[in-house]
Each structure stands twice: as structure tokens, then as C-alpha cells.
Design an enzyme around this catalytic site. Sequence first.
Site, PDB file in Angstrom:
ATOM      1  N   SER A 277     -26.219  20.909 -37.347  1.00  0.00           N
ATOM      2  CA  SER A 277     -26.773  20.757 -38.694  1.00  0.00           C
ATOM      3  C   SER A 277     -26.051  21.544 -39.772  1.00  0.00           C
ATOM      4  O   SER A 277     -26.118  21.169 -40.934  1.00  0.00           O
ATOM      5  CB  SER A 277     -28.263  21.084 -38.697  1.00  0.00           C
ATOM      6  OG  SER A 277     -28.503  22.294 -38.049  1.00  0.00           O
TER       7      SER A 277
ATOM      8  N   HIS B 299     -29.568  14.780 -37.018  1.00  0.00           N
ATOM      9  CA  HIS B 299     -28.564  14.426 -38.034  1.00  0.00           C
ATOM     10  C   HIS B 299     -27.639  13.306 -37.568  1.00  0.00           C
ATOM     11  O   HIS B 299     -26.643  13.008 -38.237  1.00  0.00           O
ATOM     12  CB  HIS B 299     -27.730  15.661 -38.404  1.00  0.00           C
ATOM     13  CG  HIS B 299     -28.537  16.707 -39.093  1.00  0.00           C
ATOM     14  ND1 HIS B 299     -28.837  16.647 -40.437  1.00  0.00           N
ATOM     15  CD2 HIS B 299     -29.145  17.813 -38.620  1.00  0.00           C
ATOM     16  CE1 HIS B 299     -29.584  17.696 -40.763  1.00  0.00           C
ATOM     17  NE2 HIS B 299     -29.786  18.420 -39.676  1.00  0.00           N
TER      18      HIS B 299
ATOM     19  N   LYS C  30     -35.454  12.691 -41.757  1.00  0.00           N
ATOM     20  CA  LYS C  30     -34.146  12.473 -42.370  1.00  0.00           C
ATOM     21  C   LYS C  30     -33.981  10.955 -42.584  1.00  0.00           C
ATOM     22  O   LYS C  30     -34.535  10.416 -43.528  1.00  0.00           O
ATOM     23  CB  LYS C  30     -33.069  13.122 -41.514  1.00  0.00           C
ATOM     24  CG  LYS C  30     -33.428  14.643 -41.334  1.00  0.00           C
ATOM     25  CD  LYS C  30     -32.436  15.438 -40.591  1.00  0.00           C
ATOM     26  CE  LYS C  30     -32.969  16.796 -40.158  1.00  0.00           C
ATOM     27  NZ  LYS C  30     -33.552  17.656 -41.169  1.00  0.00           N
TER      28      LYS C  30
HETATM   29  C1  LIG Z   1     -30.986  19.472 -35.630  1.00  0.00           C
HETATM   30  C2  LIG Z   1     -32.396  19.513 -36.140  1.00  0.00           C
HETATM   31  N1  LIG Z   1     -33.400  19.413 -35.259  1.00  0.00           N
HETATM   32  C3  LIG Z   1     -34.685  19.433 -35.656  1.00  0.00           C
HETATM   33  C4  LIG Z   1     -35.016  19.576 -36.982  1.00  0.00           C
HETATM   34  C5  LIG Z   1     -36.452  19.667 -37.365  1.00  0.00           C
HETATM   35  O1  LIG Z   1     -36.926  18.495 -37.908  1.00  0.00           O
HETATM   36  P1  LIG Z   1     -38.269  18.493 -38.791  1.00  0.00           P
HETATM   37  O2  LIG Z   1     -37.853  18.724 -40.202  1.00  0.00           O
HETATM   38  O3  LIG Z   1     -38.831  17.147 -38.576  1.00  0.00           O
HETATM   39  O4  LIG Z   1     -39.149  19.569 -38.266  1.00  0.00           O
HETATM   40  C6  LIG Z   1     -34.015  19.669 -37.942  1.00  0.00           C
HETATM   41  C7  LIG Z   1     -34.367  19.796 -39.366  1.00  0.00           C
HETATM   42  O5  LIG Z   1     -33.780  20.481 -40.132  1.00  0.00           O
HETATM   43  C8  LIG Z   1     -32.663  19.657 -37.511  1.00  0.00           C
HETATM   44  O6  LIG Z   1     -31.668  19.792 -38.387  1.00  0.00           O
END
Ligand SMILES: Cc1ncc(COP(=O)(O)O)c(C=O)c1O
Length: 396
Positions: A185, A213, A244
Site C-alpha cells: 500500500s 490495492h 477502494k
Molecule cells: C493492504 C490493505 N489491507 C487492508 C486495508 C483495510 O481496509 P479497510 O479500509 O476496509 O479497513 C487497507 C486499507 O488501507 C489496505 O491498504
Amino acid sequence: MKTLDKCNDYKYADEVKEKGIYPYFRAIQEGEGPVVRMEGKDVVMAGSNNYLGLTTHPKVKEASRLAIEKYGTSCSGSRFLTGTIDLHLEMEHKIAKFMGKESALLFSTGFQAGQGTIFPLMGRKDTIFSDRENHASIVASNMLASSLGVDVVRYKHNDMTDLEKRLSKLDKDAPKLIATDGVFSTFGDIVKLDDLTKLAKEYNANVVVDDAHAFGVIGEGGRGTGHHFGVQDDVDLTVCTFSKTLASIGGFVVGDERVINYLKHKSPALIFSASPTPANTAAAIAALEILEANPDLPLKLASNAQKVRDGLMQSGFNVVDGETAIVPIIIGDDEKTFKIWKMLYDEGIFVNAFIAPATPPGMQMLRTSYMASHTDEHIDYIIETFKKLGRQLGLI
Ligand SMILES: Cc1ncc(COP(=O)(O)O)c(C=O)c1O
């Protein structure tokens, strides 16, 4: 000295605010598309995860509205008890099929999907192999698991030689799980999943990929990292978010039916937390249907991000190369990062300022990300403004 005294001693954010360059918690007054209204003016959004621009799609908004009419605003309970509605089952069916897996389970956030999938699968005899740059939801699982006596082995970022070295130290029959982000990310790089799944086979490990992502971004029709490398059958579990590409909030895991059934009965993050709201679930279903009907949307997203990547690289910015929707521009220290962030904002562009601990020291960056719904005018304006400010600040 009391526990909360540390809050009074924490001054860094105040110091940045006093300089007028604090980039966080800025409120959007209107819009969630490529242009939003902030502090009374229109701003081109180059930092959102709304990758396909679907949060403002009429069909997504209408689906959400109808779900509120039909089910009310909340399920008021956990999936396990009173919180399951037929929309959850519909989405589970659709997303499992889309991802090429037997079964799916929805969670209330992507964070819960990651944490609520990995942690319950860990027993004392298990070892978890985790990339050092994995998302906080995997790190949270690791911490919980290690408090139960599970061995957590962190391997060098996307380094398959290091992973193999560590895997080879363990008995082949010892149960082990490799956990990785699909697209990381912060820097937006893609895991070497073809090599990773080969190692998993060789060393008898299961694999879980967080595709937050990657979903809607890479892989055939936006199906994520497993499909990007043609190894989806070798990925045991994919966890992902609705927040997203899917224009909502919530999360899911897909995998074999027996594993999903186990998680349904063993995952505290699922059982002890209220289910995704009707409106959020309906929005995610509508967004998924739009993605299925428009497999070219991820291509438009990739082309927008590539135009910015090329434009900024050619101008001399220190851009991290890649092929996803994330385009990081390394600035190198906090103050400079906040300063150019503020100058961009004043010019009507919103990006994300990332400093430690989100980045390694010296890698403070403007993390930009793009949408399929950015127009050529938006993209050109972003590149030209970066160039103008980069010259003013001596960055290029
Ligand atoms: C790689 C990754 N996993 C999980 C999440 C968490 O997702 P959520 O915003 O639905 O809690 C994010 C969010 O930033 C992320 O970038």
C-alpha cells in the site's frame, strides 16, 4: 506519571499545524470523485482509493438508497446472529464466483477481513511468514497470534531468497502460512506471487494475499494479483476491502468452502462485530456488477496512473516506478514533504503526505493515486503543477 500524560507531551502535530502545513484530517465538503470541494474550493483529488471512481456512480448510489428503504440503516447485529441479510449472501456468492473460488465471507471492514481471517487460522504449532511491509491488518493478526505462542517470521520485503532461506529452516510437515499484500500500500509495488506460490508448494505452505490495492486494478478484469500472475489456484485465500474499488466499506475473504465454513465459526472479528450495513453491501454489489460489465475500467485506471508516472519521471522527480494505481514521489524529509503538499493544495490538488512510520527514514513521500474517472485535463493539470512547484522548490 499517569498513562495519559504522554498525550500532553505529544507536540509534533501541533508544531506542523503552527507552520500552516499540516496535511491530515482535512474535510471534504462535497463530492467523492476526481474533483472534491474542500475549504470552499474545488480540488483535484489525487490521493483517493476510489480507484474506478464508482462512489459517485448513479447505479451505486441508487442501490444504496434502495437498500436503506428495504432494510433500514443497520443490521444491528453480527453475521453469526441477527445480522445476516440476503444481500450479504448475494455478495458472497457473486464475489466468490468473480474471484474464481468456491466460497466467500463478508466482514465489516477490510482490516477485519485480514485480521479476522489470519488470526483464527493460527494454532500454536503454526508459523506465519509475513512480508515486512505488509499492511497493518496482517501485522495485527501477527501480534495476536504471537501472543498465543505462534511463531511469526518476518521476511525481507518481496525478497523470495530471504523467504526461502527462512522457510527451509522449518520441518516440511510443520504447518505454515505465508501472508502477503498483493499490491503493497505505500510504494504500490506488486508481490512476486509467481515465485512465492512456487515456494509455498515446495515448502508445503498455505498462502493468503491481501488484495486491497490490487482488486479492480490488476489481473484479468481487475480480479487481482492471483489472476495477474495466472496463479489464482495456488492462492488459498484472498482477503480484500470494499473501501477502494468497490466504492463502499466492508471486506471479504474468498477460498475453499471448508475454510470459509471454519472462519464463519471461529473468527472473533466476524462473530463479535456487527455486519456490513445494507447500504454498504448494496453499494459493493452494484460496484462489482459495474466492474464485471466494464472490464476496460482497470485499463483506463492503469493508463491514467502511467501518464502521471511518465510525466513526473520525465520531469526529473524521484518517482517510484510501478504498474498499479499508486504513484509515490519521494521527497525525503518531513518538512519538505509537508511544504510541497501545502503548495499543491493551494494550487487545487490533494495528495497524501506519508512520513515515518508509514515510510522508511529518508523516504518521506507524496503518495498519489489515481482513478479511472480522472480526465486528461485532470492528469495534465497534476503533471504541470508538480513541475511548476518542483522547479520552485529545486526538487527537479
Ligand atoms: C493492504 C490493505 N489491507 C487492508 C486495508 C483495510 O481496509 P479497510 O479500509 O476496509 O479497513 C487497507 C486499507 O488501507 C489496505 O491498504
